[in-house]
Design a protein around this motif. Sequence first.
Motif: not given
Length: 93
Positions: A1-13
Amino acid sequence: MAMNELALVFHALSEPTRLALLEHLRSGEHRVRDLVDHMGLAQSTVSVHLACLRDAGLVQVRAEGRASWFSLRHPEGLRELLRCAEALAEEAA
């Protein structure tokens, strides 16, 4: 998983309303209208939060007629992630 996708998850949470939506969706699939009634928020507000959760891959949507039904995409993984986050938050307090 790329950092951008991981950042999207943490942003959503990172937003309490989105966490509340995820918590309610743990009980099963719900229509947007049901979520609006449960949350006591405007339909547009709930829709924006659901879009964020969907973009992060946390929820999925199913169309049935004119209704959109939302459910958790990976309920067990999300439960485990939130359990770990709660443990970290307790340690930090």
